[in-house]
Design an enzyme around this catalytic site. Structure first.
Site, PDB file in Angstrom:
ATOM      1  N   HIS A 263     -23.201 -34.848 102.026  1.00 57.93           N
ATOM      2  CA  HIS A 263     -22.286 -34.529 100.961  1.00 57.93           C
ATOM      3  C   HIS A 263     -20.866 -34.742 101.733  1.00 57.93           C
ATOM      4  O   HIS A 263     -20.492 -34.109 102.471  1.00 57.93           O
ATOM      5  CB  HIS A 263     -22.237 -33.224 100.601  1.00 57.93           C
ATOM      6  N   GLU A 266     -18.330 -31.872 102.752  1.00 57.88           N
ATOM      7  CA  GLU A 266     -18.759 -30.619 103.477  1.00 57.88           C
ATOM      8  C   GLU A 266     -18.525 -30.967 105.026  1.00 57.88           C
ATOM      9  O   GLU A 266     -19.298 -31.008 106.014  1.00 57.88           O
ATOM     10  CB  GLU A 266     -20.275 -30.285 103.144  1.00 57.88           C
ATOM     11  N   HIS A 439     -24.786 -29.079 106.624  1.00 59.98           N
ATOM     12  CA  HIS A 439     -23.982 -28.914 105.388  1.00 59.98           C
ATOM     13  C   HIS A 439     -22.884 -28.026 105.702  1.00 59.98           C
ATOM     14  O   HIS A 439     -22.872 -26.965 106.414  1.00 59.98           O
ATOM     15  CB  HIS A 439     -24.850 -28.508 104.122  1.00 59.98           C
ATOM     16  N   GLU A 521     -26.535 -24.447 107.281  1.00 56.80           N
ATOM     17  CA  GLU A 521     -25.376 -24.170 106.127  1.00 56.80           C
ATOM     18  C   GLU A 521     -24.094 -23.500 106.882  1.00 56.80           C
ATOM     19  O   GLU A 521     -24.318 -22.716 107.638  1.00 56.80           O
ATOM     20  CB  GLU A 521     -25.837 -23.460 105.060  1.00 56.80           C
TER      21      GLU A 521
END
Length: 637
Positions: A263, A266, A439, A521
């Site tokens: 992504h 990110e 991410h 994350e």
């Protein structure tokens, strides 16, 4: 092929508005349009920073471009912005309203602030000092902040959603690492035979993106267990014939596979990846030495270079969320994901296995190492010559391997790591040790992991073990925020309805059976609490003090990079080979105790979940009976 969106971006080099010049025609830039807001008769403090009460000298509404703007693939992702301002009135107080963003109330309510840098001058990114305000009006989310400029005749000020890490930044970083790897400090002539502990660094082109940007594959290890056989060129991959494939390693040395930036918006994932690469390239750190000695690291630092370069937030230049196509990627439409999946399956099996046959296991050690017969040309050996490798693996363990042309690879013993604990008996026949895809995260505070769900108790514990160990090395990694539920494997995105079954973590587990598949994350802003770290073993012996932070700070690239280092450090406790472990001085003292604590936790959570389910059924039955009574129906049946 360059996208229509980026061609349009190049044509619109600058926007001039009310005496100010706005720029965004650079790597990762994103700016749609600008309009000047007429000054109010009375100060309007609705959207102004709480810390700035004076009326701004200028005010602008700024629109970002959605992903793939101006093309048939345009979609509703509008979170990333990155633009510069110059040539306005010097020393002005300017209010900027980003008026068309995706709704991110929770993130900004938690104190999220954009970042800025000044060129020339303060050529590093910092967060805006005054807290921005936000509102939702006519289904349009707006973030506003105020910034006082310096001498705009000499400087350009850049603003971004969060700390940028561009495609150009990656290429520059990899070039620096490559140069570093070629400098053998303290080892004499660069052409001399490498020593076992020397760094093995290999950079190669995995594939090209849709717009012909490089998707890099980096290999980092030591020379322990290295062979003279090169990995094969997998179908549709490694197009640069001038760069040889990397060398293979003996099967005892398993692969840690790391990837980031699927992504494009990110960026925290890129800083985590940068911290990992810098740490692995360290020549002085004993932990880095141990990591290189025991593992082979395969890294894809940027899976979506087109999206990054074009200033997208979540998709590639065809509007595809690439983290939903791992189940069946196309070599032509999703080349980076196709390449990542193909390499992961290759390292898992130790050979090239067609997709339709991926459940088949290699039949011999030779197949697991090379995937091909060990020919004389591959080994670069003369007639009758035999290459013998004797590898020291710590704690007195060693392996002797003989490689002879057209003969099977043989070894004198199988290594079992000895130390604080033993690796769980999961995926022992796989060439992969773990897979982590990195991410950024908007709402949930802290740094944490998603793992897969297992019905088997031992597998559940093994999946949770690695994240639990990371908490001993990072104050910012929050185990209680980790998620290992089945729901999290199959939940559908609200925006496009795609299932997480196609994400890297889930799809790679289904393709390989690897228990240690994770999504890492990182919140863009901060954490909710901190871990108190036990001292490292050696430092406790020398009675050194290591003060812990008390209040979660705003996250910076340095914190993300340190998190990357902490993740890698915890790997060594999994195999009992950490040279300066914190585990001994923790409340657990051994990995056996950590496993037992996790086992009890899982059993307790399952009991609680079972009780809650029974309660729901019980109360649901009572509710149904009550409704029947209300309708005058017989409930005895």
């Amino acid at each position: 092929m360059v996208s229509e969106a980026f061609e349009e971006k190049l044509r619109m080099v600058e926007i001039v508005c009310n005496g100010w010049v706005f720029l965004s025609s650079f790597d990762s830039g994103n700016l749609g349009s600008v309009e000047a807001v007429q000054p109010s008769v009375t100060p309007n403090n609705t959207c102004s920073s709480d810390s700035v009460n004076d009326q701004p000298d200028f005010e602008f509404n700024v629109w970002t471009k959605p992903d793939c703007a101006g093309t048939e693939f345009e979609n509703g992702n509008r979170t990333w912005f990155y633009f510069g301002m110059r040539e306005g009135l010097p020393f002005s107080n300017v209010k900027i309203n980003i008026v068309n963003l995706n709704k991110q109330c929770k993130m900004y309510a938690q104190g999220m602030t954009p970042v800025y840098k000044i060129v020339p001058g303060k050529n590093h990114w910092e967060r805006i000092k005054d807290k921005p305000t936000f509102n939702m009006e006519d289904k349009q989310f707006t973030v506003s902040f105020v910034y006082r400029f310096g001498d705009t005749r000499l400087q350009t000020v850049y603003f971004a959603f969060t700390y940028p890490y561009t495609y150009t930044d990656l290429l520059n970083h990899l070039a620096a690492l490559e140069n570093h790897s070629k400098t053998k400090l303290g080892h004499g002539d660069n052409n001399s035979e490498p020593k076992q502990d020397d760094i093995y660094f290999h950079r190669e082109l995995l594939t090209y993106s849709l717009e012909s940007r490089r998707v890099e594959l980096i290999t980092i290890s030591s020379h322990h267990g290295i062979t003279k056989i090169r990995e094969p060129r997998l179908p549709n991959l490694f197009p640069d014939q001038n760069i040889p494939r990397c060398f293979r390693f003996l099967p005892y040395k398993k692969v840690v596979f790391l990837s980031a930036r699927v992504h494009p918006g990110e960026t925290p994932s890129s800083f985590v990846m940068a911290g990992m690469m810098n740490f692995l390239m360290s020549r002085e750190d004993s932990i880095a030495f141990a990591l290189r000695r025991h593992f082979v690291f395969k890294l894809i630092p940027m899976l979506n270079p087109d999206g990054v370069y074009c200033g997208n937030y979540r998709t590639d230049t065809r509007g595809v969320n690439l983290n939903r196509v791992y189940g069946c990627p196309s070599a032509h439409l999703h080349p980076s994901i196709y390449g990542a999946r193909a390499m992961l399956r290759y390292y898992h099996h130790g050979t090239i296995v067609p997709e339709e046959e991926f459940d088949e296991k290699p039949s011999s050690i030779e197949d697991r190492v090379s995937g091909l017969s060990l020919s004389k040309s591959q080994l670069s050996l003369g007639p009758g010559e035999t290459a013998t490798y004797k590898i020291s693996c710590g704690s007195g363990s060693e392996m002797v391997v003989s490689l002879e042309p057209d003969k099977e690879l043989t070894s004198s013993r199988v290594i079992t790591p000895i130390g604080l604990g033993r690796v769980g008996n999961t995926n022992d026949d796989s060439g992969l040790f773990t897979y982590i895809d990195m991410h950024g995260h908007t709402s949930k505070k802290g740094i944490f992991m998603y793992g897969n769900h297992f019905d088997n108790l031992n597998m559940k514990v093994e999946c949770m073990l690695f994240p639990k160990l990371i908490t001993l090395y990072s104050q910012h990694f929050l185990f209680d925020s980790c998620n290992f539920t089945e729901k999290n494997m199959y939940i559908r995105d609200r925006r496009d309805g795609s299932s997480r079954e196609g994400c890297g973590r889930v799809a790679i587990y289904k393709a390989t059976g690897l228990v240690r598949c994770y999504t890492l994350e990182c919140n863009y802003n901060t954490g909710k609490n901190l871990n108190m770290l036990p001292p490292p073993y050696r430092d406790s012996l020398e009675r050194r003090s290591h003060p812990n932070l008390i209040v979660p700070p705003k996250y910076t690239p340095i914190i993300y990079e340190e998190a990357g280092k902490s993740v890698l450090s915890a790997l060594l406790d999994l195999v009992g080979m950490h040279p300066n472990t914190r585990l001994i001085n923790s409340v657990y003292h051994s990995i056996t105790t950590v496993r037992e604590v996790l086992r009890k936790r899982v059993i307790m959570e399952e009991m609680i979940e079972k009780d809650e389910t029974n309660d729901k059924k019980k109360h649901g039955g009572k509710l149904a009976a009550r409704k029947k009574l209300d309708r005058g129906e017989d409930i005895s049946a």
